[in-house]
Enzyme design. Structure first.
Site, PDB file in Angstrom:
ATOM      1  N   TYR A 195      -8.973   8.566  -7.364  1.00  0.00           N
ATOM      2  CA  TYR A 195      -8.252   7.560  -8.139  1.00  0.00           C
ATOM      3  C   TYR A 195      -8.759   7.382  -9.568  1.00  0.00           C
ATOM      4  CZ  TYR A 195      -6.828   7.165  -3.414  1.00  0.00           C
ATOM      5  OH  TYR A 195      -6.372   7.509  -2.177  1.00  0.00           O
ATOM      6  N   ASP A 243     -12.090  11.064  -3.867  1.00  0.00           N
ATOM      7  CA  ASP A 243     -12.567   9.693  -4.028  1.00  0.00           C
ATOM      8  C   ASP A 243     -14.010   9.534  -3.545  1.00  0.00           C
ATOM      9  OD1 ASP A 243     -11.895  10.057  -1.389  1.00  0.00           O
ATOM     10  OD2 ASP A 243     -10.426   8.445  -1.298  1.00  0.00           O
ATOM     11  N   HIS A 249      -3.972   9.898   6.343  1.00  0.00           N
ATOM     12  CA  HIS A 249      -3.847   8.620   7.062  1.00  0.00           C
ATOM     13  C   HIS A 249      -2.506   8.453   7.779  1.00  0.00           C
ATOM     14  CE1 HIS A 249      -7.595   7.176   5.473  1.00  0.00           C
ATOM     15  NE2 HIS A 249      -7.171   7.158   4.224  1.00  0.00           N
ATOM     16  N   GLY A 256      -2.285   3.890   4.216  1.00  0.00           N
ATOM     17  CA  GLY A 256      -3.213   4.308   3.176  1.00  0.00           C
ATOM     18  C   GLY A 256      -2.630   5.240   2.139  1.00  0.00           C
ATOM     19  N   HIS A 270     -12.783   8.091   2.716  1.00  0.00           N
ATOM     20  CA  HIS A 270     -12.167   7.365   3.827  1.00  0.00           C
ATOM     21  C   HIS A 270     -12.074   8.258   5.070  1.00  0.00           C
ATOM     22  CE1 HIS A 270     -10.643   5.418   0.142  1.00  0.00           C
ATOM     23  NE2 HIS A 270     -10.730   4.311   0.843  1.00  0.00           N
ATOM     24  N   ASP A 279     -13.247  13.286   2.247  1.00  0.00           N
ATOM     25  CA  ASP A 279     -12.727  12.093   1.574  1.00  0.00           C
ATOM     26  C   ASP A 279     -13.663  10.922   1.885  1.00  0.00           C
ATOM     27  OD1 ASP A 279     -10.864   9.647   1.294  1.00  0.00           O
ATOM     28  OD2 ASP A 279      -9.523  11.250   0.683  1.00  0.00           O
ATOM     29  N   ASP A 303       0.817  -1.209   0.000  1.00  0.00           N
ATOM     30  CA  ASP A 303       0.000   0.000   0.000  1.00  0.00           C
ATOM     31  C   ASP A 303       0.853   1.262   0.000  1.00  0.00           C
ATOM     32  OD1 ASP A 303      -2.294  -1.405  -0.049  1.00  0.00           O
ATOM     33  OD2 ASP A 303      -2.972  -0.902   1.977  1.00  0.00           O
TER      34      ASP A 303
END
Length: 452
Positions: A325, A286, A163, A171, A200, A198, A121
């Site tokens: 992404y 995202d 992150h 992340g 996330h 985001d 990652d």
């Protein structure tokens, strides 16, 4: 819009004076021209090239003429060490791809990679620490600009890497530029509000300020079997920071109307009760419809409505990037949000630019969200809204910072404003120079749920 076809070509336009908001803002925009050269690796969903694409749209729309464009001064190791641990900073500043490969053959060295969570990652790529220095330096520079009062809004689309933890990567994030920027803001401002849109959860920033009331964190994110797995509505902070962490857990398919119905009343209440001196907004793209890793269904305008709303409070505002992404949509979004920052509206027809073929076949700024179902039921969203508003109502109004000696303010070297009217020659993408945005080799393992 005032057409300038002789200068820009058929689809381009330059924001005219009549299009500006009555209440204008001074906007400083940080951009490092080499940012798109950094490469996480083939098949990796994080592509810094998206920032270069967004910048290309900013320039070809003519937005740079309404901005103070600044090349960021890279953060030093000591700057990064204001939040991250010394051994982690030392590791980032010395590790190379060759050393990482060799470490797999040495058990003790391999344990170091595992200790700092470097691997699939968060790979070791060429220029890793320089990439971190640019991202962090721009966010620190943005904070300095706001602290000085040189700008009302400061933009760093290369930032927002929420992150990263104190002593480990996570992340796709290595250095938490957001935390470093907020620490700089706290030298001048008593209270800072951090808002994260985001898809996330903004776990690294929340964790950094979980025990203080000088920073309130508010994160709107997908919750459940989804990276990083944190951000429950019951996670509210501890000690002096109790009730100063706000989490808004959501399901797949979140659309503009539902998101706006939560975001505006919650942020309105936060602004009334907390009364921040400065706001940092992480604009992770995202959460847009059609993202390769995300699962929300926001339009570009729906996403940018968050920028527009926070801008309306006329509080010093920092805008940062983050995840995203499907890179053509990231470029669309951050270009449009740059326009929102300066208070202009853009033509939907995209100007011709060096990445024009990425945006086909429509070649427009605003694309239609998908028809995916919104799994956020109105009654559940209403429960979340009521619960969070009630919690905010019980907070003490505007907690005061303890009296202390003001720490020294970071002095960022002045950079000359670049002549952004001199644009690179346009060329069509040849399908070989960069990873394709339609690359299907995205990992369907842990990496597919991770995010920057």
């Amino acid at each position: 819009m005032e057409k300038r076809e002789s200068e820009y070509g058929g689809g381009a336009s330059l924001p005219s004076q009549s299009c500006r908001d009555a209440n204008e803002r001074k906007v400083t925009y940080f951009y490092e021209p080499t940012i798109g050269d950094f490469f996480y690796g083939h098949g990796h969903p994080m592509k810094p090239h998206r920032i270069r694409m967004a910048h290309s749209l900013v320039v070809h729309y003519g937005l740079h003429r309404l901005l103070h464009v600044s090349r960021p001064f890279p953060a030093s190791a000591s700057d990064v060490g204001r939040f991250h641990s010394d051994d982690y900073v030392q590791f980032l500043s010395t590790v190379t791809p060759d050393l990482a490969v060799a470490a797999h053959a040495n058990h003790s060295n391999y344990r170091t990679l595992r200790r700092f969570n470097v691997g699939d990652d968060c790979p070791v790529f060429d220029g890793l620490f320089n990439f971190c220095r640019v991202s962090a330096g721009a966010s620190i520079g943005a904070a300095v600009t706001l602290n000085r009062g040189d700008a009302d809004i400061a933009v760093n689309w290369a930032g927002g890497l929420h992150h990263a933890k104190k002593a480990e990567a996570s992340g796709f994030c290595y250095v938490n530029d957001i935390v470093l920027g907020i620490l700089e803001l706290l030298k001048i401002h008593k209270r800072v509000l951090y808002v994260d849109i985001d898809v996330h959860h903004g776990d690294g920033v929340e964790e950094a300020f979980y025990t203080t009331d000088r920073v309130m964190t508010v994160s709107f994110h997908k919750y459940g079997d989804f990276f990083p797995g944190s951000g429950h509505i019951k996670d509210i902070g501890v000690g002096e920071g109790k009730n100063y962490s706000l989490n808004v857990p959501l399901n797949d398919g979140m659309d503009d109307e539902s998101f706006r119905g939560l975001f505006r009343p919650i942020i309105q209440k936060v602004m009334e009760v907390y009364q921040p001196d400065a706001v940092v907004l992480q604009c992770g793209a995202d959460s847009l419809s059609g993202d390769r890793l995300g699962c929300f269904n926001l339009s570009v305008k729906g996403h940018a409505d968050c920028v527009r709303f926070l801008r309306s409070f006329n509080v010093p505002l920092m805008l940062l990037g983050g995840g995203g992404y499907t890179i053509r949509n990231v470029a669309r979004c951050w270009c449009y949000e740059t326009a929102v920052a300066v208070g202009v509206e853009l033509d939907n027809d995209l100007p011709y630019n060096e990445y024009y073929e990425y945006f086909g076949p429509q070649y427009v700024l605003h694309y239609k969200p998908s028809r995916r179902d919104n799994l956020n039921k109105p009654r559940d969203l209403e429960k979340i809204r009521i619960k969070l508003l009630e919690r905010l109502s019980r907070l003490s109004h505007a907690p005061s910072a303890p009296f202390q000696t003001t720490p020294s303010v970071t002095n960022v070297p002045e950079e000359e404003e670049e002549d952004m009217d001199v644009r690179p020659n346009c060329r069509l993408w040849n399908g070989q120079d960069f990873d394709s945005d339609n690359d299907e080799n995205v990992k369907n393992t842990k990496s597919s749920n991770s995010a920057g």
